[in-house]
Motif scaffolding. Structure first.
Motif, PDB file in Angstrom:
ATOM      1  N   LEU A 200      42.859  78.412   8.906  1.00  0.00           N
ATOM      2  CA  LEU A 200      43.746  78.813   9.998  1.00  0.00           C
ATOM      3  C   LEU A 200      44.822  77.750  10.214  1.00  0.00           C
ATOM      4  N   ASN A 201      45.878  78.151  10.887  1.00  0.00           N
ATOM      5  CA  ASN A 201      46.906  77.209  11.332  1.00  0.00           C
ATOM      6  C   ASN A 201      46.475  76.691  12.704  1.00  0.00           C
ATOM      7  N   PHE A 202      45.498  75.780  12.698  1.00  0.00           N
ATOM      8  CA  PHE A 202      44.870  75.311  13.932  1.00  0.00           C
ATOM      9  C   PHE A 202      45.691  74.186  14.546  1.00  0.00           C
ATOM     10  N   GLU A 203      46.183  74.436  15.775  1.00  0.00           N
ATOM     11  CA  GLU A 203      47.016  73.479  16.482  1.00  0.00           C
ATOM     12  C   GLU A 203      46.197  72.460  17.272  1.00  0.00           C
ATOM     13  N   GLY A 204      44.867  72.659  17.323  1.00  0.00           N
ATOM     14  CA  GLY A 204      44.022  71.756  18.098  1.00  0.00           C
ATOM     15  C   GLY A 204      43.869  72.218  19.532  1.00  0.00           C
ATOM     16  N   ASN A 205      43.600  71.279  20.417  1.00  0.00           N
ATOM     17  CA  ASN A 205      43.413  71.605  21.833  1.00  0.00           C
ATOM     18  C   ASN A 205      44.742  71.918  22.513  1.00  0.00           C
ATOM     19  N   VAL A 206      44.717  72.893  23.411  1.00  0.00           N
ATOM     20  CA  VAL A 206      45.888  73.230  24.225  1.00  0.00           C
ATOM     21  C   VAL A 206      45.461  73.268  25.682  1.00  0.00           C
ATOM     22  N   GLU A 207      46.396  72.940  26.577  1.00  0.00           N
ATOM     23  CA  GLU A 207      46.103  72.923  28.005  1.00  0.00           C
ATOM     24  C   GLU A 207      46.598  74.192  28.676  1.00  0.00           C
ATOM     25  N   SER A 208      45.940  74.563  29.761  1.00  0.00           N
ATOM     26  CA  SER A 208      46.258  75.820  30.441  1.00  0.00           C
ATOM     27  C   SER A 208      47.675  75.834  31.005  1.00  0.00           C
ATOM     28  N   ARG A 209      48.200  74.683  31.410  1.00  0.00           N
ATOM     29  CA  ARG A 209      49.551  74.656  31.975  1.00  0.00           C
ATOM     30  C   ARG A 209      50.629  74.987  30.948  1.00  0.00           C
ATOM     31  N   GLU A 210      50.278  74.921  29.647  1.00  0.00           N
ATOM     32  CA  GLU A 210      51.255  75.206  28.590  1.00  0.00           C
ATOM     33  C   GLU A 210      51.139  76.616  28.033  1.00  0.00           C
ATOM     34  N   LEU A 211      50.175  77.393  28.518  1.00  0.00           N
ATOM     35  CA  LEU A 211      49.934  78.718  27.932  1.00  0.00           C
ATOM     36  C   LEU A 211      51.153  79.628  28.022  1.00  0.00           C
ATOM     37  N   LEU A 212      51.764  79.696  29.188  1.00  0.00           N
ATOM     38  CA  LEU A 212      52.897  80.605  29.369  1.00  0.00           C
ATOM     39  C   LEU A 212      54.176  80.081  28.720  1.00  0.00           C
ATOM     40  N   ASN A 213      54.138  78.848  28.246  1.00  0.00           N
ATOM     41  CA  ASN A 213      55.268  78.301  27.485  1.00  0.00           C
ATOM     42  C   ASN A 213      55.170  78.658  26.004  1.00  0.00           C
ATOM     43  N   GLY A 214      54.099  79.351  25.613  1.00  0.00           N
ATOM     44  CA  GLY A 214      53.957  79.770  24.221  1.00  0.00           C
ATOM     45  C   GLY A 214      53.462  78.671  23.312  1.00  0.00           C
ATOM     46  N   VAL A 215      52.545  77.836  23.806  1.00  0.00           N
ATOM     47  CA  VAL A 215      52.048  76.704  23.023  1.00  0.00           C
ATOM     48  C   VAL A 215      51.268  77.148  21.793  1.00  0.00           C
ATOM     49  N   ALA A 216      50.715  78.378  21.836  1.00  0.00           N
ATOM     50  CA  ALA A 216      49.971  78.917  20.690  1.00  0.00           C
ATOM     51  C   ALA A 216      50.093  80.432  20.681  1.00  0.00           C
ATOM     52  N   ASP A 217      49.854  81.019  19.520  1.00  0.00           N
ATOM     53  CA  ASP A 217      49.881  82.480  19.392  1.00  0.00           C
ATOM     54  C   ASP A 217      48.511  83.092  19.672  1.00  0.00           C
ATOM     55  N   VAL A 218      47.462  82.322  19.424  1.00  0.00           N
ATOM     56  CA  VAL A 218      46.077  82.731  19.687  1.00  0.00           C
ATOM     57  C   VAL A 218      45.394  81.588  20.419  1.00  0.00           C
ATOM     58  N   VAL A 219      44.802  81.874  21.566  1.00  0.00           N
ATOM     59  CA  VAL A 219      44.110  80.849  22.347  1.00  0.00           C
ATOM     60  C   VAL A 219      42.655  81.257  22.509  1.00  0.00           C
ATOM     61  N   VAL A 220      41.764  80.346  22.144  1.00  0.00           N
ATOM     62  CA  VAL A 220      40.326  80.619  22.130  1.00  0.00           C
ATOM     63  C   VAL A 220      39.642  79.853  23.263  1.00  0.00           C
ATOM     64  N   THR A 221      38.720  80.532  23.964  1.00  0.00           N
ATOM     65  CA  THR A 221      37.927  79.892  25.003  1.00  0.00           C
ATOM     66  C   THR A 221      36.668  80.703  25.249  1.00  0.00           C
ATOM     67  N   ASP A 222      35.790  80.192  26.118  1.00  0.00           N
ATOM     68  CA  ASP A 222      34.598  80.954  26.487  1.00  0.00           C
ATOM     69  C   ASP A 222      34.974  82.022  27.508  1.00  0.00           C
ATOM     70  N   GLY A 223      34.118  83.049  27.654  1.00  0.00           N
ATOM     71  CA  GLY A 223      34.418  84.175  28.531  1.00  0.00           C
ATOM     72  C   GLY A 223      34.527  83.820  29.990  1.00  0.00           C
ATOM     73  N   PHE A 224      33.785  82.833  30.448  1.00  0.00           N
ATOM     74  CA  PHE A 224      33.828  82.407  31.842  1.00  0.00           C
ATOM     75  C   PHE A 224      35.199  81.816  32.173  1.00  0.00           C
ATOM     76  N   THR A 225      35.630  80.866  31.348  1.00  0.00           N
ATOM     77  CA  THR A 225      36.929  80.232  31.551  1.00  0.00           C
ATOM     78  C   THR A 225      38.066  81.224  31.343  1.00  0.00           C
ATOM     79  N   GLY A 226      37.966  82.027  30.285  1.00  0.00           N
ATOM     80  CA  GLY A 226      39.022  82.982  29.973  1.00  0.00           C
ATOM     81  C   GLY A 226      39.247  83.992  31.079  1.00  0.00           C
ATOM     82  N   ASN A 227      38.167  84.477  31.680  1.00  0.00           N
ATOM     83  CA  ASN A 227      38.303  85.449  32.764  1.00  0.00           C
ATOM     84  C   ASN A 227      38.987  84.828  33.969  1.00  0.00           C
TER      85      ASN A 227
END
Length: 328
Positions: A200-227
């Motif tokens: 994969l083209n793994f970018e490593g860890n990303v922070e939630s404050r950057e999500l809406l800035n388009g820091v990644a195309d696919v963001v992976v997390t657990d269901g508790f945090t994601g919800n």
């Protein structure tokens, strides 16, 4: 292509569901809809169409029903019947805006998991500033996953981004409290090297404050945090537009400003509108199962049907199956 639709699921069913169905039939000539539900309740909203088939059901899975038991006990419910239709090959995909837990449990036990997938994930596209959006998973299917589950989520999300969003090398990120590799809890620390090992083209860890800035195309997390992230984004968007509305109606001068800013505000609202992005797909099942938002209007149902159509059209399930088989 046939999509089985739960006509009774959701806060605005059956009217919003049926209106969304007709919009999809108009937009996608290759689509046929099998609409399941209580015919007497749906009848006022139905009109003749050559590519819609009504399947009468006597029961409804309510939002208050126990998730684990609802589909098993209400075998003639619209939700149980659409899942059965997919399982038996009578439909290529299914869609419901009803009880999320019941749909996930029913999808798992009726449709079944792809061989090699330990836990399915609930995935949806969320908005970004540039309007492209990003795929996030898991959003609640598995609140307490293992590190290897997150690695599988990354693989499945990558397949979807390539197939449906046509990204050659999607950027995959692991949601964390910092970007450094050693940051996070035991789950993310253990998942990091497992995702790193995948092709994969793994970018490593990303922070939630950057999500809406388009820091990644696919963001992976657990269901508790994601919800929680999903509901925080939805809640923030609603609150922001409520505050803007109050500000722009507070005085005559503000109202004049609102008129001048109308087009720009409309563009922002479109970017943040969940109805534009479709539903949440249960990745890892043997056929596409789509969960539309419980408060879906006709536009949201239309978008969710478009998503289901694309998953079938681009053979996402089979590709995930092939990819997982190669990596095992």
């Amino acid at each position: 292509m046939i999509i089985a639709v739960d006509g009774m699921g959701g806060d605005n069913a059956p009217q919003a569901v049926i209106e969304g169905v007709y919009q999809a039939l108009e937009a996608f000539p290759e689509l046929t809809i099998h609409l399941y539900g209580q015919q007497q309740v749906m009848q006022p909203y139905l009109k003749a169409h050559e590519r819609i088939q009504i399947v009468a059901c006597s029961e409804v899975v309510e939002a208050t029903d126990d998730a684990a038991r609802a589909v098993r006990r209400k075998k003639d419910s619209s939700m149980a019947r659409i899942l059965q239709a997919v399982k038996e090959g009578q439909a290529d995909a299914c869609l419901s805006a009803g009880n999320t837990g019941a749909l996930m449990a029913g999808g798992l036990f009726q449709v079944g998991r792809i061989e090699g997938i330990a836990r399915p994930a609930l995935a949806t596209t969320l908005p970004t500033i540039d309007g492209k959006g990003f795929l996030m998973l898991d959003l609640g299917a598995n609140a307490d996953p293992k590190p290897e589950h997150l690695a599988q989520y990354a693989v499945m999300g990558n397949v979807y981004a390539q197939k449906v969003r046509k990204l050659a090398t999607p950027r995959v990120g692991l949601l964390n409290i910092g970007t450094e590799e050693q940051k996070g809890n035991e789950l993310t620390k253990a998942a990091f090297p497992l995702i790193q090992q995948e092709a994969l083209n793994f970018e490593g860890n990303v922070e939630s404050r950057e999500l809406l800035n388009g820091v990644a195309d696919v963001v992976v997390t657990d269901g508790f945090t994601g919800n929680m992230v999903l509901k925080s984004i939805e809640g923030t968007a609603v609150t922001m537009f409520t505050m803007l509305k109050e500000a722009f109606t507070s005085s005559t001068k503000a109202k004049l400003g609102a008129v001048l800013a109308k087009d720009g505000l409309r563009g922002i609202k479109t970017k943040m509108d969940y109805t534009e992005y479709g539903g949440a797909a249960l990745f890892g099942l043997k056929a596409p199962v789509i969960k539309a938002h419980g408060s879906s209007n006709a536009k949201a149902i239309f978008s969710a049907l478009r998503q289901a159509k694309e998953m079938v059209e681009y053979d996402v399930t089979a590709t995930i199956q092939q990819t997982i088989a190669k990596s095992n």
